[in-house]
Write a protein that holds these residues in place. Sequence first.
Motif, PDB file in Angstrom:
ATOM      1  N   GLU A   1       0.840  -1.215   0.000  1.00 47.51           N
ATOM      2  CA  GLU A   1       0.000   0.000   0.000  1.00 47.51           C
ATOM      3  C   GLU A   1       0.874   1.264   0.000  1.00 47.51           C
ATOM      4  N   THR A   2       1.876   1.276   0.880  1.00 52.22           N
ATOM      5  CA  THR A   2       2.771   2.436   0.966  1.00 52.22           C
ATOM      6  C   THR A   2       3.475   2.671  -0.367  1.00 52.22           C
ATOM      7  N   GLU A   3       3.939   1.570  -0.985  1.00 50.08           N
ATOM      8  CA  GLU A   3       4.640   1.709  -2.271  1.00 50.08           C
ATOM      9  C   GLU A   3       3.694   2.212  -3.364  1.00 50.08           C
ATOM     10  N   LEU A   4       2.449   1.738  -3.338  1.00 49.43           N
ATOM     11  CA  LEU A   4       1.502   2.157  -4.373  1.00 49.43           C
ATOM     12  C   LEU A   4       1.171   3.641  -4.240  1.00 49.43           C
ATOM     13  N   ILE A   5       1.149   4.136  -3.001  1.00 49.39           N
ATOM     14  CA  ILE A   5       0.938   5.582  -2.796  1.00 49.39           C
ATOM     15  C   ILE A   5       2.149   6.332  -3.361  1.00 49.39           C
ATOM     16  N   GLY A   6       3.353   5.817  -3.055  1.00 48.75           N
ATOM     17  CA  GLY A   6       4.580   6.441  -3.559  1.00 48.75           C
ATOM     18  C   GLY A   6       4.631   6.483  -5.083  1.00 48.75           C
ATOM     19  N   LEU A   7       4.060   5.478  -5.715  1.00 47.87           N
ATOM     20  CA  LEU A   7       4.075   5.416  -7.186  1.00 47.87           C
ATOM     21  C   LEU A   7       2.932   6.223  -7.806  1.00 47.87           C
TER      22      LEU A   7
ATOM     23  N   LYS B   1      -9.599   5.904   4.017  1.00 45.67           N
ATOM     24  CA  LYS B   1     -11.052   5.667   4.122  1.00 45.67           C
ATOM     25  C   LYS B   1     -11.454   4.265   3.643  1.00 45.67           C
ATOM     26  N   GLN B   2     -10.476   3.438   3.262  1.00 43.36           N
ATOM     27  CA  GLN B   2     -10.829   2.179   2.582  1.00 43.36           C
ATOM     28  C   GLN B   2     -11.522   1.191   3.518  1.00 43.36           C
TER      29      GLN B   2
ATOM     30  N   PRO C   1      -9.128  -4.031   0.860  1.00 41.86           N
ATOM     31  CA  PRO C   1      -8.127  -2.974   0.745  1.00 41.86           C
ATOM     32  C   PRO C   1      -7.831  -2.623  -0.712  1.00 41.86           C
ATOM     33  N   LEU C   2      -7.543  -1.346  -0.934  1.00 42.10           N
ATOM     34  CA  LEU C   2      -7.392  -0.851  -2.306  1.00 42.10           C
ATOM     35  C   LEU C   2      -6.169  -1.440  -3.013  1.00 42.10           C
ATOM     36  N   TYR C   3      -5.148  -1.823  -2.241  1.00 40.43           N
ATOM     37  CA  TYR C   3      -3.929  -2.334  -2.894  1.00 40.43           C
ATOM     38  C   TYR C   3      -4.222  -3.561  -3.748  1.00 40.43           C
ATOM     39  N   LYS C   4      -5.313  -4.263  -3.439  1.00 33.45           N
ATOM     40  CA  LYS C   4      -5.605  -5.518  -4.171  1.00 33.45           C
ATOM     41  C   LYS C   4      -5.880  -5.283  -5.655  1.00 33.45           C
TER      42      LYS C   4
END
Length: 429
Positions: free
Chosen positions: A325-331, A341-342, A347-350
Amino acid sequence: MKYLPINSQLYIENRKRYAKKLKPKSIAVFNSNDFMPTSADGTMMFIQNSDIFYLSGIDQEESILVIFPDANEEAHREILFLKETNEHIAIWEGHKYTKEEAIAASGVRKIYWMKDFVTVFNTLMCEAENVYLNSNEHLRAVVEVQTRDARFIKFCQEKYPLHSYHRSAPIMHELRAIKSKLEIEAMQQACNITEKGFRRLLGFIKPGVMEYEIEAELIHEFVRNRSRGFAYGPIVASGLNACVLHYVENNKECKAGEVILMDVAAEYANYASDLTRCVPVSGKFTQRQKDVYNAVLRVMRGAIKMLVVGNNITDYHRAVGKLTETELIGLGLLKAEDVAKQNPDAPLYKKYFMHGTSHFLGLDVHDVGSRYRPFEAGMVYTCEPGIYIPEENLGIRLEDDILLTENGPIDLMANIPIEADDIEALMAK
Ligand code: GLY
Ligand code: MN
Ligand code: MN
């Protein structure tokens, strides 16, 4: 078999551990796999059943292992029944175990030919009270054919309806989850062969190469190193194909500017390895490709650190999800405020990482073992995080095989290049 002989002590110890789990007066029976038919008189390549192999090292069709620790006659405590070889079979099918060879391979001292099975088994059943039979209880198995074990269950329960019947599968899952030293050696050998295959590719991949040409390079390298071949269906997926998780067609041209995801690994002595690497077709990643690659690599490094004794797969997967999740925000693929808010159950990372991070590895690629068992020394798990972005024609997954020990995780694939810069440098040579 192409592999070098395995020390029979492995199988002697495995049978001892298995026998300790049985109730008194128990007899256990394990069957080999069948040769699976194709059409006409064709068959698929023989692959031994993992359980009979684990307990005997016998790598041949039409074999039965009987374990009866309380048998009155000592010679009947462990027995192998094998296909009797003769001159005709020797000419048409080639070599089969002699009795002496079967003893050397398995450490079982009593070998009968299969024609004696019904009579000998009947004598043993008259002494036994409990019968342990084997079945495939893998959670994700879809088995539509009747295996030899399944046929045997039918035969046995019809002929001997008054014995107490039990399942070997839970015992096998418990034992096989912890790898012994000799098993780890075989798995390391599978990883080493995989490494040779991968290194061979780094000098081979260039724009215009077909995915199947890459597959062909690998099978050549694997077999010349005593592997039977791929441990599972190879995935060689360039560009957008990398976002198809079980892509196996491997029939497209690899184009300049794309990244190829390769989930490809060798087996050795029936033990699997499981590798994924991603490389740029033209030898250099774009900045964006490298950013996504390094994000996945950071998740992998973080995840491997959590493959430690006492942790468990549920907490581990949750923690890897957080790293992703943290990496996807960074990207820039997820927004922090949306993540805040998920729905925690979805979870949104999926959207970008939709599969699990780790599975047991051993005689089977998705090896047996309970997901509810906390991590213990001797377990081997894969570690395979990924980020898949179809709108960018890009899928990155990295996968290594990790042995858990009391002193922390050991990466059995630590020698296989993984840093983006190292891969670029090796491809430039
Ligand atoms: N190659 C199969 C897997 O990674 O699970
Ligand atoms: Mn894999
Ligand atoms: Mn895997």
